[in-house]
Design a protein around this motif. Structure first.
Motif, PDB file in Angstrom:
ATOM      1  N   UNK A  11     -11.281  -1.774 -12.334  1.00 46.32           N
ATOM      2  CA  UNK A  11     -11.829  -2.635 -13.388  1.00 46.32           C
ATOM      3  C   UNK A  11     -10.786  -2.898 -14.462  1.00 46.32           C
ATOM      4  N   UNK A  12     -10.023  -1.843 -14.768  1.00 41.45           N
ATOM      5  CA  UNK A  12      -9.071  -1.946 -15.862  1.00 41.45           C
ATOM      6  C   UNK A  12      -8.070  -0.808 -15.757  1.00 41.45           C
ATOM      7  N   UNK A  46       4.615   3.306  -5.199  1.00 45.41           N
ATOM      8  CA  UNK A  46       4.191   2.391  -4.132  1.00 45.41           C
ATOM      9  C   UNK A  46       2.783   1.871  -4.346  1.00 45.41           C
ATOM     10  N   UNK A  48       1.552   0.872  -7.511  1.00 41.97           N
ATOM     11  CA  UNK A  48       1.371   0.049  -8.711  1.00 41.97           C
ATOM     12  C   UNK A  48       0.849  -1.349  -8.366  1.00 41.97           C
ATOM     13  N   UNK A  49       1.391  -1.931  -7.319  1.00 42.46           N
ATOM     14  CA  UNK A  49       0.990  -3.284  -6.924  1.00 42.46           C
ATOM     15  C   UNK A  49      -0.447  -3.353  -6.430  1.00 42.46           C
ATOM     16  N   UNK A  50      -0.993  -2.193  -6.072  1.00 48.60           N
ATOM     17  CA  UNK A  50      -2.364  -2.180  -5.550  1.00 48.60           C
ATOM     18  C   UNK A  50      -3.392  -2.012  -6.659  1.00 48.60           C
ATOM     19  N   UNK A  53      -6.936  -5.290 -10.845  1.00 47.72           N
ATOM     20  CA  UNK A  53      -8.343  -5.668 -10.744  1.00 47.72           C
ATOM     21  C   UNK A  53      -8.575  -6.694  -9.616  1.00 47.72           C
ATOM     22  N   UNK A  54      -9.773  -6.758  -9.154  1.00 48.22           N
ATOM     23  CA  UNK A  54     -10.268  -7.751  -8.195  1.00 48.22           C
ATOM     24  C   UNK A  54      -9.755  -7.565  -6.773  1.00 48.22           C
ATOM     25  N   UNK A  75      -5.140  -1.221   0.478  1.00 46.05           N
ATOM     26  CA  UNK A  75      -5.956  -2.428   0.523  1.00 46.05           C
ATOM     27  C   UNK A  75      -6.994  -2.305   1.622  1.00 46.05           C
ATOM     28  N   UNK A  79      -5.115  -9.381   0.516  1.00 46.11           N
ATOM     29  CA  UNK A  79      -4.895  -9.541  -0.915  1.00 46.11           C
ATOM     30  C   UNK A  79      -5.539 -10.837  -1.379  1.00 46.11           C
ATOM     31  N   UNK A  81      -6.144 -13.244  -4.808  1.00 46.44           N
ATOM     32  CA  UNK A  81      -5.794 -13.439  -6.209  1.00 46.44           C
ATOM     33  C   UNK A  81      -6.785 -14.363  -6.902  1.00 46.44           C
ATOM     34  N   UNK A  83      -7.441 -16.927  -9.982  1.00 48.25           N
ATOM     35  CA  UNK A  83      -6.605 -17.723 -10.879  1.00 48.25           C
ATOM     36  C   UNK A  83      -7.468 -18.463 -11.902  1.00 48.25           C
TER      37      UNK A  83
ATOM     38  N   UNK B 114     -10.561  -6.851 -21.862  1.00 49.21           N
ATOM     39  CA  UNK B 114     -11.143  -5.506 -21.784  1.00 49.21           C
ATOM     40  C   UNK B 114     -10.575  -4.566 -22.830  1.00 49.21           C
ATOM     41  N   UNK B 147      -2.666  -8.896 -14.031  1.00 53.87           N
ATOM     42  CA  UNK B 147      -3.734  -9.880 -14.293  1.00 53.87           C
ATOM     43  C   UNK B 147      -3.708 -10.334 -15.745  1.00 53.87           C
ATOM     44  N   UNK B 148      -3.414  -9.402 -16.667  1.00 54.82           N
ATOM     45  CA  UNK B 148      -3.391  -9.775 -18.080  1.00 54.82           C
ATOM     46  C   UNK B 148      -2.222 -10.726 -18.362  1.00 54.82           C
ATOM     47  N   UNK B 154      -1.524 -18.406 -18.084  1.00 58.43           N
ATOM     48  CA  UNK B 154      -2.491 -19.497 -17.962  1.00 58.43           C
ATOM     49  C   UNK B 154      -2.775 -20.139 -19.301  1.00 58.43           C
ATOM     50  N   UNK B 184       3.944  -3.420  -0.472  1.00 58.17           N
ATOM     51  CA  UNK B 184       2.477  -3.458  -0.514  1.00 58.17           C
ATOM     52  C   UNK B 184       2.004  -4.873  -0.160  1.00 58.17           C
ATOM     53  N   UNK B 185       0.779  -4.959   0.386  1.00 54.51           N
ATOM     54  CA  UNK B 185       0.279  -6.242   0.891  1.00 54.51           C
ATOM     55  C   UNK B 185       0.273  -7.324  -0.164  1.00 54.51           C
ATOM     56  N   UNK B 186      -0.067  -6.931  -1.389  1.00 55.03           N
ATOM     57  CA  UNK B 186      -0.166  -7.915  -2.473  1.00 55.03           C
ATOM     58  C   UNK B 186       1.156  -8.613  -2.691  1.00 55.03           C
ATOM     59  N   UNK B 187       2.208  -7.816  -2.834  1.00 59.61           N
ATOM     60  CA  UNK B 187       3.534  -8.380  -3.062  1.00 59.61           C
ATOM     61  C   UNK B 187       3.955  -9.259  -1.891  1.00 59.61           C
ATOM     62  N   UNK B 189       2.005 -10.776   0.290  1.00 57.79           N
ATOM     63  CA  UNK B 189       1.183 -11.989   0.342  1.00 57.79           C
ATOM     64  C   UNK B 189       1.713 -13.014  -0.652  1.00 57.79           C
TER      65      UNK B 189
END
Lengths: 243, 198
Positions: A11-12, A46, A48-50, A53-54, A75, A79, A81, A83, B114, B147-148, B154, B184-187, B189
């Motif tokens: 969440x945060x 390893x 941090x990127x995970x 949020x969301x 994950x 992933x 995102x 926007x 938050x 995200x922040x 934005x 990691x998958x996020x990076x 992707x």
């Protein structure tokens, strides 16, 4: 206590000490809780990127007391995102959970609703209705379920063709009965929200008004910053002249 | 008991530092008083001096002793480029990378609903003013890729919509020397989404 691969969302996060992260998560079976991610802010971390949020994650942690230690995160699905406006809506939902849920209370049905909202926000499809359904379920989990099926005074089924006044913590009363100062909504809107069916634009607008009143009652005097930001962003987009 | 009061006050003051709890504060206080009084005087003087002289640069909002910081005052830097960062520490990192020759704007934070931080708590109004003065060709939004940070980016994009200025965002993806197997998958992707032709 050791928990292995529990589905959950961040969440945060908040920086903690030199290189760690305090992570506030919402999990399927353990509800909302704080975890300590040691060393997560270090360059070589390893995870941090995970820990964003969301993202649907599988979280493992161990330890008793107020602050268990996050031992692994991965994950759960691709992933995703959020926007623009969708991200702000995500902040809104997270803010609601942070303010209104008590720690360590499991809410697995609400978790499913949350997951659905985040999925819809990530796919950038019409998310408004999912937000309403989420809000409705959130109130139910908090013990303030809306009575959307029966007239609160006569106990008869809601008539889709009548107009109702919805009084918080009491229920829907036919407008013709008079004397009640609630949110005016159509009977059909109440039924749609109850059955979580697809709503038309009019019903969506009515539900938005109704849920806003209901959610605000729970929040008391607390201000939702994401809501404020939403308004501010629209003004900024319009040229900032109205500020 | 006036002495004890002074020690307690010192401990309480030290606890205001990030990452300092009651135990660390006690250790620090006793160390300064028992072993390093000279050091204690130095620290006190340095803090006093800094608090009195350091303010915000009136152009870029970073911490500065002069009204205009060195970078803003420099004639060698490109006035038409503006890099927006979250903190003075971020500014320093970009400087150390040594690839940027324009000027900066420091927000002093990021939008985070938050934590109750909105655009009004940051230097966004000043940024808007700086941009509307004209003369800037490109704004490089170098807020963090959290995200922040993205929400802040934005917001900046929205306020620049009506202005005639190019807005760019830092690229994201595989770091230098990165191996895909350990990514990691996020990076990964995002690296795919932001791929470029070669």
């Amino acid at each position: 206590m050791r928990v292995h691969q529990q589905p959950g969302y961040v969440l945060h996060t908040r920086p903690y000490r030199e290189s760690s992260l305090l992570v506030e998560v919402f999990t399927k079976d353990h509800g909302r809780l704080s975890l300590l991610a040691k060393g997560a802010r270090q360059l070589k971390s390893r995870i941090r990127g995970l820990l964003c949020p969301f993202q649907s994650l599988l979280l493992s942690w161990s330890g008793r007391g107020e602050l268990p230690i996050l031992t692994a995160a991965e994950f759960d699905q691709a992933y995703a995102e959020l926007t623009g406006e969708h991200r702000l809506c995500g902040f809104y939902v997270n803010e609601l959970l942070m303010y209104l849920l008590h720690r360590h209370d499991p809410h697995s049905r609400l978790y499913d609703c949350y997951r659905q909202v985040v999925d819809r926000l990530a796919q950038s499809c019409d998310y408004e209705w999912s937000l309403r359904i989420f809000e409705k379920n959130l109130l139910r989990e908090l013990g303030y379920a809306l009575n959307l099926e029966y007239d609160a005074t006569t106990n008869q089924a809601i008539d889709p063709k009548s107009s109702y006044s919805y009084v918080p913590e009491f229920g829907a009363v036919k407008v013709t009965a008079g004397g009640y100062n609630g949110v005016i909504v159509n009977g059909s809107t109440l039924i749609t929200l109850h059955r979580e069916e697809l709503a038309d634009e009019y019903a969506k607008a009515e539900c938005k008004r109704l849920m806003r009143v209901m959610i605000n009652r729970q929040l008391g005097r607390r201000v939702l910053h994401s809501r404020k930001l939403f308004g501010g962003l629209r003004v900024a987009a319009a040229g900032g002249a109205e500020r | 008991m006036a002495d004890v009061y002074a020690i307690e006050a010192l401990k309480k003051a030290l606890r205001r530092l990030p990452g300092v709890g009651p135990k660390t504060a006690r250790r620090m206080a006793f160390h300064l008083l028992e072993r390093d009084r000279e050091g204690a005087r130095e620290i006190a003087a340095a803090i006093n001096q800094a608090v009195q002289t350091v303010t915000h640069c009136r152009r870029c909002n970073t911490l500065s002793e002069a009204q205009l910081c060195d970078i803003c005052a420099s004639a060698k830097r490109d006035d038409a480029l503006l890099c927006v960062v979250e903190t003075p520490a971020d500014l320093e990192s970009v400087e150390q990378a040594g690839v940027y020759s324009g000027k900066y704007f420091v927000l002093m934070g990021h939008i985070s609903p938050l934590d109750g931080i909105g655009p009004d708590d940051l230097g966004i109004d000043r940024l808007r003013q700086l941009l509307s003065n004209g003369g800037i060709r490109e704004v490089i939004v170098a807020t963090n890729l959290t995200v922040e940070g993205e929400a802040t980016a934005d917001y900046i994009r929205q306020i620049t919509d009506t202005l005639d200025v190019k807005v760019t965002r830092l690229a994201r993806g595989v770091p230098v020397g990165g191996e895909l197997e350990y990514m990691d998958h996020g990076t990964l992707a995002q690296a795919f989404n932001d791929r470029r032709s070669i």
